[in-house]
Design a protein around this motif. Structure first.
Motif, PDB file in Angstrom:
ATOM      1  N   SER A  85     -15.951   3.357-155.805  1.00 55.53           N
ATOM      2  CA  SER A  85     -16.884   4.002-154.873  1.00 55.53           C
ATOM      3  C   SER A  85     -16.300   5.310-154.338  1.00 55.53           C
ATOM      4  O   SER A  85     -16.309   5.576-153.129  1.00 55.53           O
ATOM      5  N   LEU A  86     -15.813   6.117-155.245  1.00 52.24           N
ATOM      6  CA  LEU A  86     -15.147   7.347-154.845  1.00 52.24           C
ATOM      7  C   LEU A  86     -16.106   8.322-154.184  1.00 52.24           C
ATOM      8  O   LEU A  86     -17.302   8.383-154.522  1.00 52.24           O
ATOM      9  N   LYS A  87     -15.568   9.066-153.226  1.00 54.80           N
ATOM     10  CA  LYS A  87     -16.328  10.042-152.458  1.00 54.80           C
ATOM     11  C   LYS A  87     -15.709  11.422-152.646  1.00 54.80           C
ATOM     12  O   LYS A  87     -14.512  11.529-152.923  1.00 54.80           O
ATOM     13  N   PRO A  88     -16.468  12.474-152.449  1.00 58.88           N
ATOM     14  CA  PRO A  88     -15.882  13.819-152.555  1.00 58.88           C
ATOM     15  C   PRO A  88     -14.679  14.016-151.635  1.00 58.88           C
ATOM     16  O   PRO A  88     -13.735  14.731-151.999  1.00 58.88           O
ATOM     17  N   GLU A  89     -14.670  13.367-150.506  1.00 62.88           N
ATOM     18  CA  GLU A  89     -13.536  13.501-149.579  1.00 62.88           C
ATOM     19  C   GLU A  89     -12.272  12.797-150.063  1.00 62.88           C
ATOM     20  O   GLU A  89     -11.215  12.930-149.446  1.00 62.88           O
ATOM     21  N   ASP A  90     -12.358  12.051-151.159  1.00 63.65           N
ATOM     22  CA  ASP A  90     -11.172  11.459-151.771  1.00 63.65           C
ATOM     23  C   ASP A  90     -10.449  12.452-152.678  1.00 63.65           C
ATOM     24  O   ASP A  90      -9.360  12.161-153.180  1.00 63.65           O
ATOM     25  N   THR A  91     -11.036  13.620-152.878  1.00 61.19           N
ATOM     26  CA  THR A  91     -10.411  14.639-153.726  1.00 61.19           C
ATOM     27  C   THR A  91      -9.071  15.070-153.145  1.00 61.19           C
ATOM     28  O   THR A  91      -8.980  15.450-151.976  1.00 61.19           O
ATOM     29  N   ALA A  92      -8.020  14.965-153.962  1.00 63.56           N
ATOM     30  CA  ALA A  92      -6.668  15.275-153.504  1.00 63.56           C
ATOM     31  C   ALA A  92      -5.707  15.106-154.677  1.00 63.56           C
ATOM     32  O   ALA A  92      -6.081  14.571-155.724  1.00 63.56           O
ATOM     33  N   VAL A  93      -4.483  15.532-154.448  1.00 58.35           N
ATOM     34  CA  VAL A  93      -3.390  15.151-155.343  1.00 58.35           C
ATOM     35  C   VAL A  93      -2.831  13.844-154.806  1.00 58.35           C
ATOM     36  O   VAL A  93      -2.514  13.743-153.614  1.00 58.35           O
ATOM     37  N   TYR A  94      -2.733  12.871-155.688  1.00 55.86           N
ATOM     38  CA  TYR A  94      -2.246  11.547-155.301  1.00 55.86           C
ATOM     39  C   TYR A  94      -0.799  11.385-155.768  1.00 55.86           C
ATOM     40  O   TYR A  94      -0.476  11.662-156.933  1.00 55.86           O
ATOM     41  N   TYR A  95       0.042  10.906-154.848  1.00 54.67           N
ATOM     42  CA  TYR A  95       1.456  10.714-155.113  1.00 54.67           C
ATOM     43  C   TYR A  95       1.839   9.251-154.911  1.00 54.67           C
ATOM     44  O   TYR A  95       1.392   8.627-153.933  1.00 54.67           O
ATOM     45  N   CYS A  96       2.685   8.735-155.787  1.00 57.75           N
ATOM     46  CA  CYS A  96       3.288   7.448-155.486  1.00 57.75           C
ATOM     47  C   CYS A  96       4.695   7.694-154.976  1.00 57.75           C
ATOM     48  O   CYS A  96       5.305   8.738-155.241  1.00 57.75           O
ATOM     49  N   ALA A  97       5.181   6.737-154.212  1.00 58.68           N
ATOM     50  CA  ALA A  97       6.480   6.878-153.575  1.00 58.68           C
ATOM     51  C   ALA A  97       7.165   5.523-153.511  1.00 58.68           C
ATOM     52  O   ALA A  97       6.489   4.491-153.418  1.00 58.68           O
ATOM     53  N   ALA A  98       8.489   5.563-153.549  1.00 56.45           N
ATOM     54  CA  ALA A  98       9.287   4.349-153.507  1.00 56.45           C
ATOM     55  C   ALA A  98      10.220   4.376-152.299  1.00 56.45           C
ATOM     56  O   ALA A  98      10.892   5.385-152.051  1.00 56.45           O
ATOM     57  N   GLU A  99      10.250   3.277-151.592  1.00 55.37           N
ATOM     58  CA  GLU A  99      11.196   3.086-150.487  1.00 55.37           C
ATOM     59  C   GLU A  99      12.192   2.039-150.957  1.00 55.37           C
ATOM     60  O   GLU A  99      11.813   0.890-151.188  1.00 55.37           O
ATOM     61  N   THR A 100      13.454   2.451-151.121  1.00 51.05           N
ATOM     62  CA  THR A 100      14.430   1.601-151.796  1.00 51.05           C
ATOM     63  C   THR A 100      15.543   1.110-150.876  1.00 51.05           C
ATOM     64  O   THR A 100      16.516   0.525-151.349  1.00 51.05           O
ATOM     65  N   GLY A 101      15.420   1.341-149.588  1.00 46.29           N
ATOM     66  CA  GLY A 101      16.481   0.951-148.679  1.00 46.29           C
ATOM     67  C   GLY A 101      16.600  -0.551-148.523  1.00 46.29           C
ATOM     68  O   GLY A 101      15.695  -1.315-148.880  1.00 46.29           O
ATOM     69  N   THR A 123      -0.762  13.371-159.199  1.00 49.72           N
ATOM     70  CA  THR A 123      -1.847  13.457-160.181  1.00 49.72           C
ATOM     71  C   THR A 123      -3.122  13.836-159.435  1.00 49.72           C
ATOM     72  O   THR A 123      -3.415  13.310-158.363  1.00 49.72           O
ATOM     73  N   GLN A 124      -3.859  14.776-160.017  1.00 54.00           N
ATOM     74  CA  GLN A 124      -5.051  15.313-159.348  1.00 54.00           C
ATOM     75  C   GLN A 124      -6.234  14.385-159.538  1.00 54.00           C
ATOM     76  O   GLN A 124      -6.542  13.962-160.668  1.00 54.00           O
ATOM     77  N   VAL A 125      -6.911  14.102-158.445  1.00 53.82           N
ATOM     78  CA  VAL A 125      -8.174  13.365-158.464  1.00 53.82           C
ATOM     79  C   VAL A 125      -9.232  14.270-157.856  1.00 53.82           C
ATOM     80  O   VAL A 125      -9.074  14.739-156.721  1.00 53.82           O
ATOM     81  N   THR A 126     -10.292  14.519-158.609  1.00 51.41           N
ATOM     82  CA  THR A 126     -11.382  15.356-158.138  1.00 51.41           C
ATOM     83  C   THR A 126     -12.678  14.574-158.229  1.00 51.41           C
ATOM     84  O   THR A 126     -13.016  14.066-159.308  1.00 51.41           O
TER      85      THR A 126
END
Length: 129
Positions: A85-101, A123-126
């Motif tokens: 159910s993607l919306k135009p406001e979801d447009t962004a570059v999406y990043y994954c991140a790891a917390e390894t502490g 990764t770009q989502v438009t």
């Protein structure tokens, strides 16, 4: 050193779906807390979703709750973000991140990008209207 590589972004119409993947290097992926963040043009990077390292508990930003699902496959060293159910406001570059502490983190603490040690390239989502 942990390397994260995202894939699965693209252009989709409003109401459509995408699944993002983030492949991680390292032998101890199951011990990482993993998060997804996004950054739209002119805006700060914001929290989207996270999945904890042991129990695999998930948390979401209010803006995506009920539409996005984060999951992980420890055998494949991969975390996913299913976006429906993607919306135009979801447009962004999406990043994954790891917390390894080794320190325990609260769910609230894991929403902060400052606690994450490693980031993917994004990764770009438009989403078109």
């Amino acid at each position: 050193q942990v390397q994260l590589v995202e894939s699965g972004g693209g252009l989709v119409q409003a109401g459509g779906s995408l699944r993002l993947s983030c492949a991680a290097s390292g032998r101890t992926f199951s011990s990482y807390n993993m998060g997804w963040f996004r950054q739209a043009p002119g805006k700060e990077r914001e929290f989207v979703a996270l999945i904890t390292r042991s129990a695999g508990i998930t948390y979401y930003a209010d803006s995506v709750k009920g539409r996005f699902t984060i999951s992980r496959d420890n055998a494949k060293n991969t975390v996913y973000l299913q976006m429906n159910s993607l919306k135009p406001e979801d447009t962004a570059v999406y990043y994954c991140a790891a917390e390894t502490g080794v320190l325990g983190r609260t769910p609230l603490g894991l929403r902060s990008r400052s606690v994450y040690d490693y980031w993917g390239q994004g990764t770009q989502v438009t989403v078109s209207a």
